[in-house]
Write an enzyme that holds these catalytic residues in place. Structure first.
Site, mmCIF file in Angstrom:
data_model
loop_
_atom_site.group_PDB
_atom_site.id
_atom_site.type_symbol
_atom_site.label_atom_id
_atom_site.label_comp_id
_atom_site.label_asym_id
_atom_site.label_seq_id
_atom_site.Cartn_x
_atom_site.Cartn_y
_atom_site.Cartn_z
ATOM 1 N N SER A 1 2.320 53.146 33.481
ATOM 2 C CA SER A 1 3.154 53.858 32.502
ATOM 3 C C SER A 1 2.396 54.871 31.660
ATOM 4 O O SER A 1 3.011 55.601 30.898
ATOM 5 C CB SER A 1 3.906 52.854 31.632
ATOM 6 O OG SER A 1 3.041 52.234 30.733
ATOM 7 N N LYS B 1 7.710 49.878 22.423
ATOM 8 C CA LYS B 1 6.957 51.127 22.401
ATOM 9 C C LYS B 1 7.486 52.093 21.329
ATOM 10 O O LYS B 1 6.710 52.726 20.609
ATOM 11 C CB LYS B 1 7.005 51.783 23.793
ATOM 12 C CG LYS B 1 6.146 51.047 24.826
ATOM 13 C CD LYS B 1 6.319 51.627 26.231
ATOM 14 C CE LYS B 1 5.323 51.022 27.210
ATOM 15 N NZ LYS B 1 5.515 51.522 28.595
#
Ligand SMILES: [Ca+2]
Ligand SMILES: [Ca+2]
Ligand SMILES: [Ca+2]
Ligand SMILES: [Ca+2]
Ligand SMILES: [Ca+2]
Ligand SMILES: [Ca+2]
Ligand SMILES: [Ca+2]
Ligand SMILES: [Ca+2]
Ligand SMILES: [Ca+2]
Ligand SMILES: [Ca+2]
Ligand SMILES: [Ca+2]
Ligand SMILES: [Ca+2]
Lengths: 193, 193, 193, 193, 193, 193
Positions: free
Chosen positions: E97, E140
């Protein structure tokens, strides 16, 4: 089942004989010359080969390179980088007994001489070109017969093992016993076209 | 069983003596020079050699290279890339005792002087060329005798172990005890043809 | 048992002291210069050396290379490829205490100055040339004495450990305590011939 | 015990602070430039360094190389091959906290500016030169004090941890908290001679 | 806690978003160009990166190199050797990611265009530049908010996951959903100065 | 779910068919040419590929290189260094059945001919270009159908397995059975624009 004789219709392919978990089978080796490798001579090996079989491949190439003059082979061509592949790609393979087959396939590739249709072979090769005995003679000859091959090359020191093969199969096949890989090359390669 | 004397009919092959699970055996080493390697001098080793035996091979080559002038060897030839193979390819081998055999085979290869028919040898070699003692003297000498060899080269520091060999065998063989691999080369290599 | 003084009769060999499972022993290091390595300076190490000992060998060479001018050594020669071997080839060895011995053997090799007969040594070396303490002083000095050496070089920081050595042995030996490998080189190397 | 200030009397050596199983200790880093490496810039690392510490060494060199102009360092010199060693050679070491020490030692080496006597340091360095916090402040400062150092450089983000150090030790030492390794270099390196 | 916006004040640094054992966190990537690498284009990776993350880094560089003309990037600069580091150095990191973040940081480095202050990003990148979905959207985005970032770039295929983020945080942030890393570069890089 | 036809809108991308834990799925392969690699021809592989799949990639490239003249491919372009990536990056993949897909993607890349929209494929390739049978025909064809593909290329030797696919799906798709990867290239690549 594919007819084994179809596969050797181009230079660089030879037909070996292997023992598998369920008897014997024919085992093709395919070779290609990738580039000149700065004259170093190297091998890229695929087909999930074990370490003994990988060493066997380097012995085949080293034999040809160090006897190129005697064998009237193109030493520059032999200094290239070769890809040697044994299908099927997912099946692990090992052992020294494809030595004669790899030597023959590489000699076929660099000479452009095809391997004779119908010839199968098995035997360990040493760096001098001696052919050492292997196991599974019976299963290998039966597999050759089943796959439509008519000629089998076996190590001289396996001569006694041929008794295990049914006489009907022995009668249907031409079997050569060889002590030296030079004899394998003579018997297996077609003349220059 | 192959006659051991047949194998050393070309330069680059020597006959060692090994201890196996079931006694002793002769152990051939075959060498070939592949290319000049840019003068670096390297080894490609096959025959399922363990790490001690691989180190032993590099010691053999380094000894010859660093003493080329003294030994009157061709330093340029020794800067090449060599393939050293111990048949049979599928049998694992290890230990330092083939040091003298590899040194002799490589010296034979680069000089073109064959190893004398009938000579077998065993012994660890150091980088200075000292010959260090090894194990299995009895089994090794018996194997040499059985294989048709008539001469055996053993480390000086194994002199006491020769008592274990039956007197009939000792009487039938010529046995040399050596302290330095230079003496092995003198005893084992044929004169220049 | 071989007399330790025989082994250092050529440049490039030095006598170390080691602790083994059954006491101490002398440990020879043999060095050879293989080629110029394009000036890179590298090591080929044999004798079944553990990773600490392998690092120790690179420290020895890096010390000499980075202090070549100060030590009046031939920087070009030190940029070569070296083989460093510790017999016997099958016995695993490890630890940093052969640092002084490897530094001395390499300096001997590139200068052509032999190591003085009768000198044994032990001590870790740092990249600056500092000599760090080691273990097994008693066993090492006894082994040196037993092997016919008359002089031993030990790290300064091991000075207190010398009390463990019997007085009779201490009286029979010359023992130097050193803080810097430069002092080892001064004490151990013979003058230029 | 060796006095820590003796070790930094040449360029290329710096004094770090480490946490060991039994408290803190000073940890020297020694550096040498081996050759020009074709301008590639590489590291040879010894001292049984773990993978985090090995990465930390490459970060130190990459920081200096990619900021050479700003730091007025010789970019060509930094393109060489460096040996970085942490004595003692047999003791495993790991972690990122020697980042500032390695950066300082390498900068010292290529500039010829010695590290100031009496300065110890600890801190992770990032590729931008940021100094990240480390563990073991108390043990490290106590070890610095014990070893005769008078100045300690610590990460700014460890400022709160200094309360754990006894006031008497804090009073005896000069402690600098730094956010950027550029400040470490300013504080730690002696002027050009 | 350091303010995340301080770190991107030079070209070559970008701010990613990661999921850790205890929620989310910002994750900086730092890049430096070490040398021209003979035009081969390679990566030196540090920060204890797992194999998926290492592959992800090579995808980022390969995407930029194979689309340099379209992206108006300096292909010669991209052919260099790059160091990519993720602090903190001792914390293992893995997963695909950070693909958009590495692509952005490398593009920033070779163009000299800084990454906009306040922008955080996450997303897998393919060799074509497609942005694939990632996990941990909620953690996140919360971490980005906590760290003072005001803009977050997320994969288009994660659009549904944004519902998990509290509305107050969503309102305080600018969130862009992207399908292609080209859009990430447009949104994240400052104009040429 | 992404429409599979979107991904092949540039040369160098092809659509494979894979068996996963929960049925079948389409599997994209993306290729890029990084540089000329000094004419050696090499592969950088990403996507967590197992060793069989990595070997399969080298077979694809070697087939194209060693048949470049016959296939009218640019041999110089094929001598470059290629990056071959299989998204998603964190999912391990293995097996030989993406051989035809990788061969097609690489041929597409070097010719600039896109892969026809709507074509999915599966099959092992040998070094001669023979297409060997694979597993999971039913799941793969269903996945192709589900993903919007209208054409599937399968190995000739899997012809019998097509009975397992529901007739409605078979009727909706065009299915070609191929024996040689040359036929795959003819069927799958668009004409030169
Ligand atoms: Ca094996
Ligand atoms: Ca017959
Ligand atoms: Ca071993
Ligand atoms: Ca006799
Ligand atoms: Ca160890
Ligand atoms: Ca005395
Ligand atoms: Ca670790
Ligand atoms: Ca104070
Ligand atoms: Ca993994
Ligand atoms: Ca908003
Ligand atoms: Ca596997
Ligand atoms: Ca149909």
């Amino acid at each position: 089942r594919e007819d084994a004789t179809d596969r050797v219709d181009v230079p660089g392919v030879a037909t070996g004989l292997a023992v598998t978990g369920v008897g014997g089978d024919v085992l093709f080796v395919e070779t290609a010359r990738l580039d000149d490798d700065g004259g170093k001579g190297s091998l890229h090996l695929t087909g999930q080969l074990g370490d003994v079989m990988q060493e066997s491949a380097t012995i085949a190439l080293s034999f040809l390179r160090s006897h190129a003059e005697e064998l009237q082979l193109d030493g520059t061509a032999l200094g290239g980088r070769f890809h040697v592949h044994f299908p099927a790609g997912a099946i692990p393979k090992d052992g020294p007994s494809a030595g004669v087959t790899m030597t023959t396939a590489l000699a076929s590739l660099v000479t452009g001489r095809k391997v004779r249709a119908g010839v199968g072979m098995t035997g360990e090769v040493t760096l001098q070109g001696k052919v050492l005995p292997i196991g599974g003679v019976k299963q290998k000859v039966l597999a050759a017969h089943r796959s439509g091959l008519d000629t089998v090359l076996l190590p001289k020191r396996n001569e006694a093992d041929i008794d295990d093969v049914p006489e009907s199969v022995r009668d249907a096949m031409t079997i050569h016993f060889v002590e030296d890989v030079r004899d394998v090359l003579s018997l297996a390669l077609e003349p220059v076209e």
